[in-house]
Design a protein around this motif. Structure first.
Motif, short mmCIF file in Angstrom:
data_model
loop_
_atom_site.label_atom_id
_atom_site.label_comp_id
_atom_site.label_asym_id
_atom_site.label_seq_id
_atom_site.Cartn_x
_atom_site.Cartn_y
_atom_site.Cartn_z
N ILE A 120 111.62 32.60 -40.66
CA ILE A 120 111.32 33.95 -41.18
C ILE A 120 110.60 33.85 -42.51
CG2 ILE A 120 112.39 36.05 -42.08
CD1 ILE A 120 114.60 35.66 -39.97
N GLU A 121 111.05 32.93 -43.37
CA GLU A 121 110.40 32.75 -44.67
C GLU A 121 108.95 32.28 -44.51
OE1 GLU A 121 111.13 30.29 -48.87
OE2 GLU A 121 112.49 30.07 -47.16
N ALA A 122 108.73 31.33 -43.59
CA ALA A 122 107.37 30.85 -43.36
C ALA A 122 106.47 31.96 -42.81
CB ALA A 122 107.39 29.66 -42.41
N LYS A 123 107.01 32.77 -41.91
CA LYS A 123 106.23 33.87 -41.34
C LYS A 123 105.89 34.90 -42.40
CE LYS A 123 106.19 37.05 -37.42
NZ LYS A 123 106.96 37.56 -36.25
N GLU A 124 106.86 35.23 -43.26
CA GLU A 124 106.59 36.19 -44.33
C GLU A 124 105.56 35.64 -45.31
OE1 GLU A 124 110.35 37.01 -46.08
OE2 GLU A 124 110.98 38.44 -44.51
N LYS A 125 105.63 34.33 -45.60
CA LYS A 125 104.66 33.72 -46.50
C LYS A 125 103.26 33.78 -45.89
CE LYS A 125 103.71 29.43 -48.99
NZ LYS A 125 104.14 28.01 -49.21
N GLU A 126 103.16 33.49 -44.60
CA GLU A 126 101.85 33.54 -43.93
C GLU A 126 101.29 34.96 -43.94
OE1 GLU A 126 99.92 32.45 -39.54
OE2 GLU A 126 102.06 32.18 -39.95
N GLU A 127 102.15 35.95 -43.67
CA GLU A 127 101.67 37.34 -43.68
C GLU A 127 101.24 37.76 -45.08
OE1 GLU A 127 104.82 39.64 -42.09
OE2 GLU A 127 104.49 39.02 -40.00
N THR A 128 101.98 37.30 -46.11
CA THR A 128 101.59 37.63 -47.49
C THR A 128 100.25 37.02 -47.85
OG1 THR A 128 103.95 37.69 -48.10
CG2 THR A 128 102.35 37.54 -49.90
N GLU A 129 100.04 35.76 -47.44
CA GLU A 129 98.75 35.12 -47.72
C GLU A 129 97.60 35.85 -47.02
OE1 GLU A 129 99.24 31.11 -46.52
OE2 GLU A 129 100.43 30.51 -48.29
N LYS A 130 97.82 36.25 -45.77
CA LYS A 130 96.78 36.99 -45.05
C LYS A 130 96.48 38.33 -45.74
CE LYS A 130 97.56 35.12 -40.41
NZ LYS A 130 97.96 35.44 -39.00
N ARG A 131 97.54 39.01 -46.20
CA ARG A 131 97.34 40.29 -46.86
C ARG A 131 96.59 40.13 -48.17
NH1 ARG A 131 100.24 42.55 -50.70
NH2 ARG A 131 101.95 41.07 -50.39
N LEU A 132 96.96 39.10 -48.96
CA LEU A 132 96.26 38.86 -50.22
C LEU A 132 94.80 38.49 -50.00
CD1 LEU A 132 99.03 36.88 -52.17
CD2 LEU A 132 98.35 39.26 -52.49
N ALA A 133 94.54 37.67 -48.97
CA ALA A 133 93.15 37.31 -48.66
C ALA A 133 92.35 38.54 -48.25
CB ALA A 133 93.13 36.25 -47.56
N LYS A 134 92.97 39.43 -47.47
CA LYS A 134 92.28 40.64 -47.06
C LYS A 134 92.01 41.54 -48.25
CE LYS A 134 92.59 44.27 -43.56
NZ LYS A 134 93.44 44.83 -42.47
N GLU A 135 92.99 41.68 -49.14
CA GLU A 135 92.79 42.50 -50.33
C GLU A 135 91.71 41.91 -51.23
OE1 GLU A 135 96.57 42.78 -52.18
OE2 GLU A 135 97.40 44.20 -50.70
N LYS A 136 91.66 40.59 -51.34
CA LYS A 136 90.62 39.94 -52.15
C LYS A 136 89.24 40.20 -51.56
CE LYS A 136 89.24 35.44 -53.99
NZ LYS A 136 89.55 33.98 -53.98
N LEU A 137 89.13 40.09 -50.23
CA LEU A 137 87.85 40.34 -49.57
C LEU A 137 87.40 41.79 -49.77
CD1 LEU A 137 85.59 39.33 -47.71
CD2 LEU A 137 87.02 39.98 -45.77
N ILE A 138 88.35 42.73 -49.68
CA ILE A 138 88.01 44.14 -49.89
C ILE A 138 87.55 44.38 -51.32
CG2 ILE A 138 88.99 46.46 -49.97
CD1 ILE A 138 90.80 45.65 -47.63
N ALA A 139 88.24 43.75 -52.31
CA ALA A 139 87.85 43.91 -53.71
C ALA A 139 86.45 43.34 -53.96
CB ALA A 139 88.88 43.23 -54.61
N GLU A 140 86.16 42.17 -53.36
CA GLU A 140 84.82 41.57 -53.53
C GLU A 140 83.75 42.46 -52.91
OE1 GLU A 140 85.11 37.74 -51.80
OE2 GLU A 140 86.24 36.84 -53.46
N ASN A 141 84.02 43.01 -51.75
CA ASN A 141 83.04 43.89 -51.10
C ASN A 141 82.82 45.17 -51.90
OD1 ASN A 141 82.64 42.08 -49.01
ND2 ASN A 141 84.20 43.01 -47.72
N LEU A 142 83.92 45.70 -52.48
CA LEU A 142 83.78 46.89 -53.31
C LEU A 142 82.97 46.60 -54.56
CD1 LEU A 142 87.34 48.49 -53.02
CD2 LEU A 142 85.21 49.34 -52.04
N ALA A 143 83.15 45.39 -55.13
CA ALA A 143 82.37 45.02 -56.31
C ALA A 143 80.88 44.87 -55.97
CB ALA A 143 82.91 43.72 -56.90
N LYS A 144 80.60 44.43 -54.73
CA LYS A 144 79.20 44.27 -54.31
C LYS A 144 78.58 45.58 -53.83
CE LYS A 144 79.93 39.52 -52.70
NZ LYS A 144 79.94 38.65 -51.50
N MET A 145 79.41 46.60 -53.66
CA MET A 145 78.91 47.83 -53.07
C MET A 145 77.76 48.47 -53.84
SD MET A 145 79.23 49.76 -50.45
CE MET A 145 80.82 49.22 -49.80
#
Length: 230
Positions: A120-145
């Motif tokens: 469960i801990e490993a799955k939560e860690k993986e989901e958190t990493e995916k969410r942070l990566a998605k948020e980072k990508l969205i922030a970068e795209n917004l900065a390039k907008m």
């Protein structure tokens, strides 16, 4: 007269229908009582288990089916007849290979609590990493907008300007062809295409000549020495 006859016939019909309904009710009640009596009188024979002389298949006989020679059937016989079956209880215990297989299946389908918590801990860690990566990508795209919007608008203006220039050039070439040939020329005719190629060739020569002159002027221009410090 007619009214009295009609009343008599109606009364007779009602009596007939009443008799039919009462007879049907009696038949249904009798059938229900008969089924209840039959159920109450049913006395099934008990299943008799021959413990004194049970059937134990001969494993050495060729007539004995193969499924009666398996350990599974031996366990069933021992569970049904006990020691009367003549089967050694120690032979029913699973082998080391079977135990390892059972333990592996148990660990796979019913892992310990510590393993479940780690998963469960490993799955939560993986989901958190995916969410942070998605948020980072969205922030970068917004900065390039803003730059992306500006580039899109610039390309749109350039495309519009190019279309306008092509239209003006086409009009100018058609006017020049009319002046040269004395009549309106079809833009798809060989004469017009030949004229356009000739004009483009002359324009390239002019551009090349102007570029050469500009380079010669820059080379011939005197180089001003730097002023001496006072």
């Amino acid at each position: 007269m007619a009214a009295s006859m009609l009343c008599k016939r109606t009364a007779a019909l009602c009596r007939t229908l009443k008799g039919l309904s009462s007879s049907k009710a009696v038949l249904s009640v009798n059938s229900q009582c008969g089924s209840l009596l039959q159920t109450a009188c049913y006395n099934p024979k008990p299943l008799r288990l021959n413990i004194r002389d049970p059937y134990i298949p001969d494993k050495d006989s060729e007539k004995t089916p193969e499924w009666q020679k398996t350990p599974r059937h031996d366990r069933k016989l021992f569970g049904r007849y006990g020691s009367v079956s003549g089967i050694d209880p120690t032979s029913l215990w699973p082998s080391h290979e079977e135990l390892d297989k059972i333990i592996a299946e148990e660990n796979e389908w019913h892992p310990p609590l510590e393993v479940m918590l780690k998963n469960i801990e490993a799955k939560e860690k993986e989901e958190t990493e995916k969410r942070l990566a998605k948020e980072k990508l969205i922030a970068e795209n917004l900065a390039k907008m803003p730059k992306m919007v500006a580039d899109w608008r610039r390309e749109k203006r350039e495309t519009k300007q190019k279309v306008k220039e092509d239209k003006a050039r086409r009009t100018r070439l058609l006017a020049e062809a009319r002046e040269r040939f004395g009549y309106t020329v079809d833009p798809r005719s060989p004469k017009f295409l030949e004229m356009v190629a000739e004009i483009e060739k002359e324009e390239k020569k002019k551009k090349k000549l102007m570029k050469r002159r500009l380079k010669e002027e820059q080379t011939a221009a005197p180089v001003t020495p730097p002023a001496a410090p006072s």
